[in-house]
Design an enzyme around this catalytic site. Structure first.
Site, PDB file in Angstrom:
ATOM      1  N   ASP A  96       0.866  -1.421  -0.131  1.00  0.00           N
ATOM      2  CA  ASP A  96      -0.012  -0.026   0.110  1.00  0.00           C
ATOM      3  C   ASP A  96       0.878   1.042  -0.034  1.00  0.00           C
ATOM      4  O   ASP A  96       1.498   1.662   0.910  1.00  0.00           O
ATOM      5  CB  ASP A  96      -0.940   0.038   1.326  1.00  0.00           C
ATOM      6  CG  ASP A  96      -2.027  -0.950   1.240  1.00  0.00           C
ATOM      7  OD1 ASP A  96      -2.113  -1.690   0.167  1.00  0.00           O
ATOM      8  OD2 ASP A  96      -2.886  -0.702   1.983  1.00  0.00           O
ATOM      9  N   LYS A 157      -6.596   2.821  -3.057  1.00  0.00           N
ATOM     10  CA  LYS A 157      -6.895   2.784  -1.909  1.00  0.00           C
ATOM     11  C   LYS A 157      -7.265   4.144  -1.580  1.00  0.00           C
ATOM     12  O   LYS A 157      -6.639   5.194  -1.867  1.00  0.00           O
ATOM     13  CB  LYS A 157      -5.975   2.313  -1.043  1.00  0.00           C
ATOM     14  CG  LYS A 157      -6.171   2.400   0.414  1.00  0.00           C
ATOM     15  CD  LYS A 157      -5.024   1.893   1.309  1.00  0.00           C
ATOM     16  CE  LYS A 157      -5.171   1.834   2.730  1.00  0.00           C
ATOM     17  NZ  LYS A 157      -4.109   1.301   3.586  1.00  0.00           N
ATOM     18  N   LYS A 185      -9.661  -0.435  -2.937  1.00  0.00           N
ATOM     19  CA  LYS A 185      -9.694  -0.874  -1.373  1.00  0.00           C
ATOM     20  C   LYS A 185     -10.109   0.476  -0.621  1.00  0.00           C
ATOM     21  O   LYS A 185      -9.777   1.462  -0.745  1.00  0.00           O
ATOM     22  CB  LYS A 185      -8.115  -0.966  -0.990  1.00  0.00           C
ATOM     23  CG  LYS A 185      -8.113  -1.477   0.380  1.00  0.00           C
ATOM     24  CD  LYS A 185      -6.633  -1.838   0.943  1.00  0.00           C
ATOM     25  CE  LYS A 185      -6.542  -1.793   2.608  1.00  0.00           C
ATOM     26  NZ  LYS A 185      -4.994  -1.854   2.974  1.00  0.00           N
TER      27      LYS A 185
END
EC number: 4.1.2.4
Length: 228
Positions: A96, A157, A185
């Protein structure tokens, strides 16, 4: 068409996160044990916890995600590249990566593209580009999302959770851009079954949360008396 709530297998969406700066090795192991117990697809951890997770989850089909440039993203590209490569060498199977929001704010599209693309190329693992949607305008969200798409990320994300939570509106916006080509996400402030279901129905394919266990317990409690 949104997935009916009673057909959603929540566990397969939940990426169990432990991103408290004071988390101990014992807590990392507990996080991994919960992922095994509930069959979560992944755990998300700080780089210092990756080796512990790797050893605990040895040969289990659970992804080990490390954060990079977290939570602010205001690191040099060289620093992010080193951090990303080290995490993969230590056992991370996903990353991430917090974007450099200054690049987004200043319209430095090429700098942002080059940074993300280099991490994608170097590590050869799925990359989730963190947009920190609470700090961006809708126009900036679209710009960052499109650059990440071009750079080869596997997911967008929404948030780190440090500067504001995720919203259904942001997930819908990102899904409208990606149109299912990559995952989304949602992360930041996801605490209830209703929140989780709404985000999935909006287009989220992963949910990053430290409340995964409580969400699953809540789902089990209400499953006998559904209100959907």
């Amino acid at each position: 068409m949104a997935i009916p709530a009673n057909e959603i297998d929540l566990a397969r969406y939940l990426e169990h996160s432990l991103l408290h700066p004071a988390a101990t090795e014992a807590q990392v192991k507990e996080c991994c044990e919960a992922a095994v117990q509930f069959d979560f697809p992944a755990v998300c951890l700080y780089p210092t916890a990756i080796k512990t997770a790797r050893d605990f989850l040895h040969q289990r089909p659970i992804q080990i995600c490390s954060v990079v440039g977290f939570p602010a993203g205001a690191h040099t590209t060289a620093t992010k590249l080193y951090e990303a490569q080290e995490a993969v060498e230590n056992g991370a199977t996903e990353l991430d990566v917090m974007l450099n929001l200054a690049f987004v704010k200043m319209g430095e599209s090429e700098k942002l593209y080059q940074e993300v693309a280099q991490i994608v190329e170097l590590t050869k693992v799925p990359i989730k580009g963190i947009l920190e949607t609470a700090l961006l305008t809708d126009t900036e969200k679209r710009l960052a999302a499109e650059i990440c798409l071009d750079a080869g990320v596997s997911y967008l994300k929404t948030s780190t959770g440090w500067f504001g939570g995720t919203t259904v509106a942001d997930v819908k916006l990102l899904y409208g851009i990606t149109k299912g080509r990559i995952g989304i996400k949602a992360a930041g402030g996801i605490k209830t079954v209703d929140q989780a279901i709404a985000l999935i129905q909006a287009g989220a394919t992963r949910l990053g949360t430290s409340r995964s266990i409580k969400i699953m317990q809540e789902r089990e409690q209400v499953s006998d008396n559904p209100t959907w």
